[in-house]
Each structure stands twice: as structure tokens, then as C-alpha cells.
Design a protein around this motif. Structure first.
Motif, mmCIF file in Angstrom:
data_model
loop_
_atom_site.group_PDB
_atom_site.id
_atom_site.type_symbol
_atom_site.label_atom_id
_atom_site.label_comp_id
_atom_site.label_asym_id
_atom_site.label_seq_id
_atom_site.Cartn_x
_atom_site.Cartn_y
_atom_site.Cartn_z
ATOM 1 N N THR A 64 -80.402 24.436 57.840
ATOM 2 C CA THR A 64 -79.971 25.724 58.372
ATOM 3 C C THR A 64 -80.968 26.282 59.377
ATOM 4 O O THR A 64 -82.166 26.324 59.123
ATOM 5 C CB THR A 64 -79.818 26.742 57.219
ATOM 6 O OG1 THR A 64 -78.858 26.237 56.295
ATOM 7 C CG2 THR A 64 -79.367 28.092 57.735
ATOM 8 N N LYS A 85 -79.477 36.928 64.619
ATOM 9 C CA LYS A 85 -78.158 36.757 64.030
ATOM 10 C C LYS A 85 -78.276 35.899 62.770
ATOM 11 O O LYS A 85 -78.788 34.787 62.815
ATOM 12 C CB LYS A 85 -77.238 36.069 65.039
ATOM 13 C CG LYS A 85 -75.837 35.791 64.512
ATOM 14 C CD LYS A 85 -75.042 35.092 65.599
ATOM 15 C CE LYS A 85 -73.642 34.742 65.109
ATOM 16 N NZ LYS A 85 -72.872 34.022 66.150
ATOM 17 N N PRO A 86 -77.839 36.377 61.612
ATOM 18 C CA PRO A 86 -77.977 35.576 60.390
ATOM 19 C C PRO A 86 -77.061 34.362 60.406
ATOM 20 O O PRO A 86 -75.920 34.442 60.829
ATOM 21 C CB PRO A 86 -77.562 36.559 59.283
ATOM 22 C CG PRO A 86 -76.642 37.507 59.970
ATOM 23 C CD PRO A 86 -77.170 37.660 61.360
ATOM 24 N N THR A 87 -77.581 33.223 60.006
ATOM 25 C CA THR A 87 -76.757 32.020 59.927
ATOM 26 C C THR A 87 -76.637 31.553 58.485
ATOM 27 O O THR A 87 -76.191 30.450 58.231
ATOM 28 C CB THR A 87 -77.344 30.890 60.786
ATOM 29 O OG1 THR A 87 -78.696 30.659 60.371
ATOM 30 C CG2 THR A 87 -77.313 31.245 62.248
ATOM 31 N N LEU A 88 -77.055 32.393 57.546
ATOM 32 C CA LEU A 88 -76.885 32.089 56.138
ATOM 33 C C LEU A 88 -76.469 33.365 55.427
ATOM 34 O O LEU A 88 -77.152 34.378 55.501
ATOM 35 C CB LEU A 88 -78.179 31.535 55.536
ATOM 36 C CG LEU A 88 -78.090 31.080 54.054
ATOM 37 C CD1 LEU A 88 -78.957 29.860 53.821
ATOM 38 C CD2 LEU A 88 -78.508 32.210 53.121
ATOM 39 N N THR A 89 -75.306 33.305 54.786
ATOM 40 C CA THR A 89 -74.819 34.462 54.030
ATOM 41 C C THR A 89 -74.402 34.011 52.635
ATOM 42 O O THR A 89 -73.971 32.869 52.440
ATOM 43 C CB THR A 89 -73.614 35.134 54.721
ATOM 44 O OG1 THR A 89 -72.565 34.162 54.897
ATOM 45 C CG2 THR A 89 -74.003 35.680 56.088
ATOM 46 N N ILE A 90 -74.536 34.920 51.689
ATOM 47 C CA ILE A 90 -74.216 34.626 50.291
ATOM 48 C C ILE A 90 -73.189 35.637 49.783
ATOM 49 O O ILE A 90 -73.373 36.838 49.949
ATOM 50 C CB ILE A 90 -75.478 34.671 49.409
ATOM 51 C CG1 ILE A 90 -76.503 33.644 49.890
ATOM 52 C CG2 ILE A 90 -75.131 34.423 47.942
ATOM 53 C CD1 ILE A 90 -77.846 33.737 49.189
ATOM 54 N N SER A 91 -72.126 35.148 49.193
ATOM 55 C CA SER A 91 -71.114 36.024 48.595
ATOM 56 C C SER A 91 -70.394 35.238 47.501
ATOM 57 O O SER A 91 -71.024 34.444 46.805
ATOM 58 C CB SER A 91 -70.141 36.561 49.652
ATOM 59 O OG SER A 91 -69.459 35.496 50.286
ATOM 60 N N ASN A 99 -72.673 35.821 44.158
ATOM 61 C CA ASN A 99 -73.635 34.878 44.752
ATOM 62 C C ASN A 99 -73.315 33.413 44.450
ATOM 63 O O ASN A 99 -74.224 32.588 44.326
ATOM 64 C CB ASN A 99 -75.068 35.189 44.287
ATOM 65 C CG ASN A 99 -75.531 36.564 44.712
ATOM 66 O OD1 ASN A 99 -74.948 37.183 45.597
ATOM 67 N ND2 ASN A 99 -76.577 37.056 44.080
ATOM 68 N N VAL A 102 -72.241 30.103 49.461
ATOM 69 C CA VAL A 102 -73.215 30.207 50.550
ATOM 70 C C VAL A 102 -72.604 29.623 51.819
ATOM 71 O O VAL A 102 -71.986 28.556 51.794
ATOM 72 C CB VAL A 102 -74.544 29.488 50.203
ATOM 73 C CG1 VAL A 102 -74.351 27.987 50.026
ATOM 74 C CG2 VAL A 102 -75.599 29.762 51.275
ATOM 75 N N GLN A 121 -70.442 24.823 61.248
ATOM 76 C CA GLN A 121 -70.340 25.860 60.224
ATOM 77 C C GLN A 121 -70.138 25.172 58.866
ATOM 78 O O GLN A 121 -69.190 24.411 58.692
ATOM 79 C CB GLN A 121 -69.154 26.794 60.518
ATOM 80 C CG GLN A 121 -69.146 27.375 61.921
ATOM 81 C CD GLN A 121 -70.324 28.305 62.181
ATOM 82 O OE1 GLN A 121 -70.682 29.105 61.333
ATOM 83 N NE2 GLN A 121 -70.916 28.190 63.354
ATOM 84 N N CYS A 140 -65.771 32.564 52.692
ATOM 85 C CA CYS A 140 -65.854 32.349 51.240
ATOM 86 C C CYS A 140 -64.569 32.718 50.520
ATOM 87 O O CYS A 140 -64.182 32.066 49.548
ATOM 88 C CB CYS A 140 -67.009 33.173 50.662
ATOM 89 S SG CYS A 140 -68.645 32.459 50.949
#
Length: 202
Positions: A64, A85-91, A99, A102, A121, A140
Motif C-alpha cells: 500500500t 489522500k488516504p489510500t487505506l480505509t477500514i470499515s 473494522n 480494509v 484498488q 466495503c
């Protein structure tokens, strides 16, 4: 002179009973042994699968481009620098645990830009006791991901992504996987490991 007499009915019944008892005990022992061997094989298989999952997730997620801004310096506006710019998100997906999904991206083709196309992606998530792999850049909460574990053999009861440390150099992502054998549900394993993500802007 020695005279051999035949066995009486009572003696035959006793001998037959003893043989039946011995046979039943041997059969029970054999069945228990086979069951123990089978469970041992399932336990080893589950451990192997968790090791394989650790390898696959680590090798992909560690690539990443964490907090990258499309490989370009952050844009300045009125002396204020926009955050990367975030390239890693958690939901998570739907009602799955928090969580447990990812999403991440990286410059796979080394073009110098993280493209919006699905080819750069990526992601993993928990859904219906299986780990799924992101396809076509889907979010997600969207269906249509592909399973990478098989619920006929393995049940993933927990998948959790947690950022444990963050600094200018990047972050540490902790991953926890709880798995259970689908046949012998008393066989369960937990795997926790950490992935280091380097901030390309550092």
C-alpha cells in the motif's frame, strides 16, 4: 487313554460373548483412533490455512502506498497544505463486525499515479464467515466480492484490522483472524500479525 469331549453349549456361549466384547472394544478403539487422527489432520489444515492467509494479506497490504497523494506532492492552497489522500480505509460490510474490511491501493504498474481503475484498488473483508477479496474497485458495503476461503471447510469467525501506531514514516496495521473448522467446530485457531505500511510522503 485321553478322551476329548466336545464343548458344552454354555462354554460356547461364554466364548462367543467374550469374542463379541473383545471385538466391540477393538472396534470402539479403532473408531476413536480414526476420529483422533481425522481431527489432528483438520487441526493441521486449519493452521496451514491461517499461515497462508497471513502470507497473502501481508504481501498485498504491505505494498500500500499509505497516505499517498497520487504520487504527487500535496496541493498548497492559500498557504494551507492539504493532507495526503488516504489510500487505506477500514470499515465493514453491512452488519459484520466493525473494522472487518480494509480497502487499499498502490501503484501496481509503476506509472507514477495511483489510478482510479480497479486494477490498482484492492481490499479484503469478512462476510458470512468467509474472507473475500475486492474486485472491480467495489466498496466495503457492496456485494460482488470473491471468496478466498471456503466455508465448507473453514469458518472465519473474526477478521479485524486495527491501526496500532502511526507516525511520519507510516503506520502499523494489526490483523487478527479467528478461524474454526467447519466439520469439527471445537477446532479453532487465532492468528494475529502486524503489517508495516510506509508513508511514501515521509
Amino acid at each position: 487313554m485321553h478322551i476329548t469331549r466336545g464343548a458344552t453349549l454354555t462354554e460356547l456361549l461364554v466364548a462367543t460373548t467374550i469374542m463379541l466384547i473383545v471385538s466391540l472394544q477393538a472396534s470402539t478403539y479403532s473408531s476413536q483412533l480414526a476420529q483422533a487422527v481425522m481431527k489432528f489432520e483438520h487441526r493441521i489444515k486449519l493452521e496451514d490455512e491461517l499461515r497462508a492467509l497471513q502470507f497473502v494479506l501481508t504481501e498485498n497490504i504491505k505494498s500500500t502506498d499509505f497516505a499517498a497523494y497520487d504520487h504527487v506532492q500535496p496541493v498548497a492552497f492559500s498557504s494551507v497544505t492539504l493532507p495526503p489522500k488516504p489510500t487505506l480505509t477500514i470499515s465493514q460490510f453491512g452488519s459484520e463486525a466493525t473494522n472487518s474490511c480494509v480497502l487499499f491501493a498502490y501503484d501496481k504498474n509503476e506509472s507514477g499515479v495511483i489510478e482510479a481503475s480497479a486494477s490498482e484498488q484492492f481490499g479484503y473483508r469478512l462476510r458470512s464467515k468467509a474472507i473475500e477479496y475486492r474486485v472491480k474497485g467495489k466498496a466495503c458495503e457492496v456485494t460482488g466480492w470473491h471468496d478466498i476461503t471456503d466455508t465448507r471447510s473453514t469458518l472465519i469467525t473474526r477478521l479485524r484490522f486495527t491501526i496500532t501506531q502511526a507516525s511520519s514514516w507510516g503506520t502499523l496495521l494489526e490483523v487478527t483472524i479467528d478461524a474454526q473448522d467447519a466439520t469439527y467446530t471445537d477446532i479453532a485457531q487465532t492468528k494475529t500479525f502486524t503489517i508495516g505500511l510506509v508513508n511514501v510522503q515521509a
